[in-house]
Design a protein around this motif. Structure first.
Motif, mmCIF file in Angstrom:
data_model
loop_
_atom_site.group_PDB
_atom_site.id
_atom_site.type_symbol
_atom_site.label_atom_id
_atom_site.label_comp_id
_atom_site.label_asym_id
_atom_site.label_seq_id
_atom_site.Cartn_x
_atom_site.Cartn_y
_atom_site.Cartn_z
ATOM 1 N N LEU A 1 -4.895 2.076 8.178
ATOM 2 C CA LEU A 1 -3.864 2.485 8.555
ATOM 3 C C LEU A 1 -4.001 3.294 10.403
ATOM 4 N N SER A 2 -4.803 4.230 10.847
ATOM 5 C CA SER A 2 -5.008 5.140 11.089
ATOM 6 C C SER A 2 -5.693 4.175 12.423
ATOM 7 N N GLN B 1 -2.689 0.773 12.581
ATOM 8 C CA GLN B 1 -0.908 0.763 13.106
ATOM 9 C C GLN B 1 -0.758 1.853 14.110
ATOM 10 N N MET C 1 0.550 -0.470 0.255
ATOM 11 C CA MET C 1 -0.618 0.040 0.145
ATOM 12 C C MET C 1 0.608 1.539 0.540
ATOM 13 N N SER C 2 0.511 2.116 -1.329
ATOM 14 C CA SER C 2 1.558 3.533 -0.880
ATOM 15 C C SER C 2 1.250 4.407 -0.371
ATOM 16 N N PRO C 3 1.803 4.930 0.291
ATOM 17 C CA PRO C 3 1.893 6.607 1.418
ATOM 18 C C PRO C 3 1.093 7.414 0.535
ATOM 19 N N THR C 4 0.900 7.085 -0.336
ATOM 20 C CA THR C 4 -0.622 8.449 -1.084
ATOM 21 C C THR C 4 -1.059 8.088 -1.180
ATOM 22 N N GLY D 1 -5.999 5.050 4.510
ATOM 23 C CA GLY D 1 -5.895 5.423 5.300
ATOM 24 C C GLY D 1 -6.446 5.615 7.009
ATOM 25 N N CYS E 1 -2.615 5.942 1.315
ATOM 26 C CA CYS E 1 -3.356 6.198 2.388
ATOM 27 C C CYS E 1 -3.322 8.065 3.176
ATOM 28 N N LEU E 2 -2.377 8.706 2.285
ATOM 29 C CA LEU E 2 -3.057 10.190 2.689
ATOM 30 C C LEU E 2 -4.435 10.506 2.543
ATOM 31 N N LEU F 1 -6.416 8.801 6.353
ATOM 32 C CA LEU F 1 -5.181 9.839 7.417
ATOM 33 C C LEU F 1 -5.554 10.972 7.635
#
Length: 335
Positions: free
Chosen positions: A63-64, A67, A1-4, A60, A6-7, A10
């Motif tokens: 992820l929240s 993690q 999963m790319s950071p973009t 995102g 998730c943005l 998030l």
């Protein structure tokens, strides 16, 4: 999963967390000790059920919920010491073990009498007995249950865990005049409530001493997930494998629980500079509030209606057992 990817989600969780912290600082809410974590999760629930959330938020938010929550719980150890953990002692571990065993056993017994399949009974029982949605998702691959059954189990434990999160502080107000201390309340909340996040909210709603006791009790209970999964896997192997055959099983170990203990040790050592310690505590509050916001944004009442009444009835009965039976175990061992 790319950071973009998730943005968006998030940022939504962090903005809702920041708004909750700002609202909690307003004079009236501050005077009534309303927790920013409670505001974050309730705000997320309202937003999720009043409008359809963008699909792009989901990575995102996941992820929240996972993690960021685990990182926040690990950093929560900066508010505790090994002396406090030692003070709880083996008595609290015994309470956790009795609550876990009795709740899971009751889930298997009641679920079959309600006409539920074994997988649903195991998933709902694990979520109620140990640590909510995290326990359900850790148990699912062990018994190879379907995603639909896991989703129903998660919906049930989140619903009744959220009810407990609001109910327990009110119960403390009733029982405190009868001699219930903040530490005793914390052990009760940590040993009987579903989610780690909900335990944090219920503890902080009463006081810092209650929150410390609740989180330490809950994390000891979370660490019981590892031996629980090993025993469950052994039982599942015997049930499905042919003689002489071994079936591969995936087991998830809750490493963040051990990280929590390690951070308590670091805090007890006195090695952290005061400025860094305070900055990490501020970060911890933001991470926990963001995780609460994401949990609220993922709670949809329509999903609970689709689940049907039998799984929800089992989750409700286990909630009653945790409150009454778990309360009785606490009373007997803390008296």
């Amino acid at each position: 999963m790319s950071p973009t990817a998730c943005l968006p989600g998030l940022l939504a969780a962090l903005l809702l967390a920041a708004a909750a912290q700002w609202l909690a600082g307003l004079p009236w809410l501050a005077a009534h000790a309303v927790s920013p974590l409670l505001l974050a999760i309730v705000g997320g629930m309202l937003l999720a059920n009043l409008r359809r959330l963008p699909v792009s938020w989901q990575p995102g938010l996941q992820l929240s919920r996972q993690q960021l929550l685990r990182a926040g719980i690990v950093l929560f150890g900066l508010q505790l010491t090994l002396g406090q953990l030692q003070q709880l002692g083996g008595r609290v571990l015994l309470i956790d073990a009795l609550v876990l065993g009795s709740t899971f056993g009751l889930a298997l017994w009641l679920g079959r009498r309600l006409g539920l399949d074994r997988d649903s009974c195991v998933l709902i029982g694990a979520g109620s007995a140990i640590c909510g949605a995290a326990a359900v998702l850790a148990t699912q691959p062990v018994i190879r249950a379907s995603g639909e059954r896991a989703g129903v189990a998660v919906a049930g434990v989140v619903l009744f865990g959220s009810i407990a999160m609001l109910l327990y502080p009110w119960l403390y107000g009733l029982l405190a005049p009868l001699g219930l201390t903040q530490a005793g309340y914390g052990v009760l909340a940590g040993s009987t409530m579903h989610e780690v996040a909900q335990v944090v909210v219920a503890g902080k709603a009463v006081g810092e001493a209650a929150a410390a006791s609740a989180v330490m009790t809950k994390m000891l209970r979370v660490m019981l997930l590892a031996p629980f999964l090993l025993l469950l896997a052994a039982g599942w192997q015997r049930r499905v494998a042919q003689p002489g055959q071994r079936v591969p099983i995936s087991i998830t170990i809750p490493w963040f629980a051990f990280g929590f203990i390690a951070v308590i040790g670091l805090n007890s050592s006195g090695w952290l500079p005061a400025g860094l310690h305070d900055a990490l505590l501020q970060l911890d509050r933001l991470l926990l509030a963001a995780a609460m916001a994401a949990l609220g944004l993922d709670t949809r009442f329509a999903a609970l209606r689709r689940a049907g009444w039998r799984p929800l009835l089992l989750a409700a009965l286990l909630f009653c057992w945790l409150l009454l039976g778990g309360g009785g175990i606490n009373w007997l061992l803390q008296a």
